[in-house]
Write an enzyme that holds these catalytic residues in place. Structure first.
Site, short mmCIF file in Angstrom:
data_model
loop_
_atom_site.label_atom_id
_atom_site.label_comp_id
_atom_site.label_asym_id
_atom_site.label_seq_id
_atom_site.Cartn_x
_atom_site.Cartn_y
_atom_site.Cartn_z
CB ILE A 136 16.31 61.47 22.35
CG1 ILE A 136 14.82 61.32 22.07
CG2 ILE A 136 17.00 62.16 21.20
CD1 ILE A 136 14.12 62.67 21.85
CG ASP A 137 18.78 59.65 27.33
OD1 ASP A 137 19.16 58.65 26.69
OD2 ASP A 137 19.56 60.46 27.86
CE LYS A 138 10.04 57.00 31.59
NZ LYS A 138 9.96 56.24 32.85
NE ARG A 236 20.85 62.19 31.35
CZ ARG A 236 20.16 61.09 31.67
NH1 ARG A 236 19.72 60.28 30.71
NH2 ARG A 236 19.92 60.81 32.94
#
Length: 305
Positions: A136-138, A236
């Site tokens: 998963i993204d930062k 996103r």
């Protein structure tokens, strides 16, 4: 270290590069194609091209090339562990933490923390991404499954590929969505005009996101999203494409968005079968504090209007 996988009947006629990408999980198909071209992958003890169609009982063997990367140092970073046994962990990753070391992020990552906590992690993705099956993204917090051994890793990656691992997210998006549910089916690839961004690209990889409205506010909607696929920045990109970009998103959101320190998105739940026992497992975490505070503020704004 050499890894092996015998092709099953269900996997028959799949291209070897596609099958190996699915088996390994957090790796690009182009990287697998490079390994094939460089002779790091063998089928039945021989080299094959990326387009080779696998047959039942084929034995695929692969060993990752040696790298010159600096060894990753274990770091005593606190982990929020939701579940752990001899085969896997489920971790609630905090916002702001990168999953694994990369350019500009040599320490402070989830992998640094995992190496301090665990004696063993799967090695399928090489020394830079031990244990990492999916990312998963930062600035997206929430649940991540981590494999402690290669057998667990292959099984979890297969569940991702066959869509038997279910991942639910929650987000706050710009705009008021009038319908209750929706499905976004649009391929995702590198934006040809900006290689640092992903976009809806005709030649991209299949990507499917389901969403459901949880609450509506003045100019915003609280949604639940379920992934069928796991493309980079999928939610996103898909929510932007649908006309309802995620609030606070500096990359895909509108210029005027909420100052939240990143996209208002978190990985709420994971559901999959245990890689050794096949026992159904379900994990769920509460929204992070900033997310809850934003929802409370948006509700107050509605009540005042």
């Amino acid at each position: 270290m050499t890894n092996q996988h015998m092709v099953t009947e269900n996997e028959q006629n799949k291209r070897v590069d596609k099958l190996l990408t699915e088996l390994i999980g957090d790796i690009s198909r182009s990287q697998v194609q490079t390994w094939l071209a460089d002779g790091h992958v063998h089928v039945n003890n021989g080299r094959v091209k990326a387009h080779y169609k696998c047959q039942a009982e084929d034995m695929i063997e692969w060993s990752l090339p040696e790298t010159e990367e600096t060894a990753i140092e274990p770091e005593a970073i606190p982990l929020s562990i939701v579940y752990e046994d001899d085969d896997l962990l489920v971790v609630n990753k905090p916002r702001g933490m990168v999953i694994h070391p990369s350019a500009g992020h040599s320490n402070g990552t989830l992998v640094n923390a995992l190496l301090h906590h665990c004696d063993h992690l799967s090695e399928i993705n090489g020394p830079n991404r031990p244990g990492i099956v999916h990312r998963i993204d930062k600035d997206t917090s929430g649940l991540v499954a981590v494999a402690k051994n290669d057998q667990a890793h292959i099984n979890l990656a297969e569940q991702l590929s066959t869509k038997t691992m279910e991942r639910q997210y929650e987000a706050v998006v710009h705009g008021v969505i009038n319908h209750e549910t929706g499905l976004i089916d649009a391929p995702i690839g590198r934006d040809p005009n900006d290689r640092k961004r992903m976009g809806i690209v005709e030649t991209g990889k299949d990507a499917v996101t389901h969403f459901r409205v949880l609450a509506r506010f003045n100019g915003f909607t609280h949604v639940s999203c379920r992934l069928e696929t796991g493309r980079t920045h999928q939610i996103r990109v898909h929510m932007k494409y649908s006309g309802y970009p995620i609030a606070g998103d500096p990359k895909y959101g509108p210029r005027k968005t909420l100052d939240t320190g990143g996209q208002v998105l978190y990985a709420k739940s994971l559901q999959f079968n245990h890689p050794r026992t096949a026992e159904p497992l379900y994990f769920d975490v509460a929204a992070p504090e900033y997310f809850q505070e934003l929802l409370a503020q948006l509700k107050k704004d509605v009540d005042r209007s």
